[in-house]
Design an enzyme around this catalytic site. Structure first.
Site, short mmCIF file in Angstrom:
data_model
loop_
_atom_site.label_atom_id
_atom_site.label_comp_id
_atom_site.label_asym_id
_atom_site.label_seq_id
_atom_site.Cartn_x
_atom_site.Cartn_y
_atom_site.Cartn_z
N LYS A 93 0.83 -1.22 0.00
CA LYS A 93 0.00 0.00 0.00
C LYS A 93 0.86 1.26 0.00
CE LYS A 93 -4.11 -2.06 2.12
NZ LYS A 93 -3.58 -3.33 2.68
O1 S5P Z 1 -9.55 -2.63 2.10
C1 S5P Z 1 -8.74 -3.49 2.40
C2 S5P Z 1 -7.60 -3.72 1.62
C3 S5P Z 1 -6.74 -4.75 1.97
S1 S5P Z 1 -5.45 -5.13 0.91
N1 S5P Z 1 -8.95 -4.29 3.48
C4 S5P Z 1 -8.09 -5.30 3.84
O2 S5P Z 1 -8.37 -6.01 4.81
N2 S5P Z 1 -6.93 -5.52 3.11
C5 S5P Z 1 -5.95 -6.56 3.50
O3 S5P Z 1 -6.57 -7.84 3.40
C6 S5P Z 1 -5.44 -6.47 4.93
O4 S5P Z 1 -4.23 -5.72 4.97
C7 S5P Z 1 -5.21 -7.93 5.33
O5 S5P Z 1 -3.90 -8.33 4.97
C8 S5P Z 1 -6.21 -8.70 4.49
C9 S5P Z 1 -7.48 -9.11 5.22
O6 S5P Z 1 -7.19 -10.01 6.24
P1 S5P Z 1 -8.34 -10.75 7.10
O7 S5P Z 1 -7.58 -11.53 8.12
O8 S5P Z 1 -9.22 -9.70 7.70
O9 S5P Z 1 -9.09 -11.64 6.12
#
Ligand code: S5P
Length: 259
Positions: A93
């Site tokens: 990012k």
């Molecule tokens: O809007 C976003 C963009 C990203 S890239 N929301 C997110 O959660 N992410 C990423 O996706 C975040 O940095 C994390 O690595 C992943 C979601 O992880 P989870 O454990 O919540 O599924």
């Protein structure tokens, strides 16, 4: 409607080499699952990727959370990528002026430019950030531009999202797609919608993350590649859970393209 076209057709339309490869991998391996391997130990990351590599099209890293980073870790990760035919997305990012981002991308401890097939980038600083990456990235590299976020109360507005999509249109060879939440965000079928915030077991975390179901993100919201982190990483049996996600997500996709 871009979301009704199958991945193999969309692979033929794209100007970005990574989007072409990713669409092709999804169609070949029959998976649109991206594993977000948010672990801090390189051994644990490699163990997990060894187990679930065959079920994913993309592995998403946050390289700056790894506590025991070595160049050999990258060598091994890339060997797994070869073996299981997936791509690697470094979710850095980037969000600074172009000059700084070109240094962050291709210098420093991690030398992301060297190994990541694609990276995530904020449009916030303006077009210079894409110019910088366009100049420093070689031809088989891609960018996912953040057009929306999954977290509660994020400050991205509809105008910001629209301007982000316009900005991307100037760099068709660089842009792989958008990190976004909504189908209406963009129309171009050659670009990939990467959507995080998916979990079967839970609807949010304690720090503002919001989760949707596979059905909702694929059938209603237009997601092409679906990012799952803790839904798999924190499961009792991550390998078995990866298969559950893979099958559920793929079923939604086949339903979508079969009209
Ligand atoms: O809007 C976003 C963009 C990203 S890239 N929301 C997110 O959660 N992410 C990423 O996706 C975040 O940095 C994390 O690595 C992943 C979601 O992880 P989870 O454990 O919540 O599924």
């Amino acid at each position: 409607d871009r979301t009704l076209l199958p991945y193999e057709k969309r692979a033929e339309l794209t100007s970005n080499s990574i989007a072409k490869r990713l669409f092709t991998i999804m169609a070949t391996k029959k998976t649109n699952l991206c594993l977000s391997v948010d672990l801090t130990s390189s051994t644990k990351i490699l163990d997990l990727v060894q187990k679930v590599g065959e079920h994913v099209c993309l592995v998403k890293t946050h390289i700056d959370i790894v506590e025991d980073y070595t160049d050999n870790f990258i060598v091994q990760l890339k060997e797994l990528a070869q073996k299981f035919n997936f791509l690697v997305l470094e979710d850095r990012k980037y969000a600074d002026i172009g000059h700084t981002v070109s240094l962050q991308y291709s210098k420093g401890l991690y030398n992301v430019a060297d190994w990541a097939d694609c990276v995530t980038v904020h449009s916030l600083p303006g077009e210079g950030i894409l110019k910088a990456l366009n100049d420093s990235a070689h031809s088989s590299r891609g960018v996912f531009l953040l057009a929306e976020m999954s977290s509660e109360g994020n400050l991205i507005t509809p105008d910001y999202t629209e301007a982000t999509v316009k900005m991307a249109a100037k760099y068709p060879e660089l842009i792989t797609g958008f990190v976004c939440q909504k189908k209406s965000t963009f129309k171009d079928p050659s670009l990939i919608q990467l959507t995080p915030g998916v979990q079967l077991e839970s609807s949010k975390d304690e720090l503002g993350q919001v989760y949707n179901t596979p059905e909702k993100v694929i059938l209603e919201n237009g997601a092409d590649v679906i990012v799952v982190g803790r839904g798999i990483v924190s499961a009792k049996n991550p390998e078995a859970q990866a298969v559950v996600y893979k099958d559920t997500l793929w079923k939604c996709y086949t339903k979508r393209v079969s009209g």
